[in-house]
Design an enzyme around this catalytic site. Structure first.
Site, PDB file in Angstrom:
ATOM      1  N   SER A 122      -6.566  42.954  22.448  1.00  0.00           N
ATOM      2  CA  SER A 122      -7.747  42.673  23.262  1.00  0.00           C
ATOM      3  C   SER A 122      -7.386  42.954  24.713  1.00  0.00           C
ATOM      4  CB  SER A 122      -8.136  41.197  23.105  1.00  0.00           C
ATOM      5  OG  SER A 122      -9.101  40.809  24.066  1.00  0.00           O
ATOM      6  N   TYR A 136      -5.827  31.889  22.183  1.00  0.00           N
ATOM      7  CA  TYR A 136      -6.269  33.269  21.946  1.00  0.00           C
ATOM      8  C   TYR A 136      -5.479  34.247  22.799  1.00  0.00           C
ATOM      9  CZ  TYR A 136      -9.502  37.217  21.389  1.00  0.00           C
ATOM     10  OH  TYR A 136     -10.054  38.450  21.116  1.00  0.00           O
TER      11      TYR A 136
END
Length: 254
Positions: free
Chosen positions: A145, A158
């Site tokens: 990401s 995350y």
């Protein structure tokens, strides 16, 4: 479907393939000639994705898989090898997460996020690389990401998982080259059904779109096409690195 395309004759596993980026990627890989294992914990949606690929003339199976559990990862590879005779491409795309600052986040939510977002990639390598090497090797593509490179408030678990994806990608590439290539794709703001599930308002979606030079949100196809490139022979000299697909989001400083 005629066995042509950029990855014709290959067999691929896509985790988290019941929806969003994984669903589109599974369809794109199948369209380009690969047989695809659709792996997900959501059996109803996963079977739907595999069924659509087969209905469109491709070849797909569904294997219900919790990618954070060794026994289920082993089964995923066994079922794929039995169905297709080989495994050439693994796209580690599944994710689960909870946000919260370090003092607020429950330990179980930390563990859950790291299990699916990072440990699962380790398990796929541990049990998948021996299978891939039986037929000459292949490529592992990990979904990171923009959070792999920059951090966002309260994304404690995350961001840790996604940063770890880059380190693990590099190490696997070093340890298992040249027959196993390992890369990461780093999506930015990608419009998927999750946005609807989270009830993200249109005003907020427009705000995200204006954050990037491309002036739009990304699509599943944007990421799927990047995965396809990395999986193809066109990327045969690309390993141990990442491809950012964010519409230029990280190019901004304000």
């Amino acid at each position: 479907m005629e066995n042509t395309g950029r990855i014709a004759g290959k067999a691929a596993i896509v985790t988290g393939a019941a929806s969003g980026i994984g669903e589109v990627t599974a369809q794109v890989l199948a369209r380009e000639g690969a047989s695809v294992c659709v792996a997900d914990v959501n059996a109803e949606a996963g079977k739907r994705v595999a069924g659509k690929i087969n209905a469109d003339g491709g070849e797909a199976i569904f294997v219900r898989t919790d990618v954070g559990k060794s026994a289920q990862v082993i089964r995923m590879f066994e079922r794929t090898e039995k169905a297709f005779g080989r495994v050439d491409i693994v796209h580690n795309n599944a994710i689960w997460f909870r946000h919260g600052s370090a003092t607020e986040l429950d330990e179980k939510d930390w563990d859950g996020t790291l299990n699916i977002g990072l440990k699962a990639i380790f398990l796929a390598a541990k049990y998948g690389i021996p299978v891939m090497r039986k037929t000459g090797g292949g490529v592992i593509i990990n979904t990171g990401s923009v959070h792999s490179l920059v951090s966002f408030a309260t994304a404690t678990a995350y961001d840790s998982a996604k940063a770890g994806v880059l380190g693990l990608t590099r190490t696997l590439a070093i340890d298992y080259g040249p027959d196993i290539r390992v890369c990461a794709v780093l999506p930015g703001a990608i419009l998927t059904p999750l946005w609807d599930d989270l009830k993200v308002p249109q005003k907020e979606r427009r705000r995200y779109a204006k954050m990037v030079p491309a002036n739009r949100l990304g699509t599943g196809e944007d990421i799927a096409n990047a995965v396809l490139f990395l999986a193809s022979d066109e990327a045969s000299f690309i390993t141990g690195t990442s491809l950012t697909v964010d519409g230029g989001m990280l190019a901004r400083t304000e």
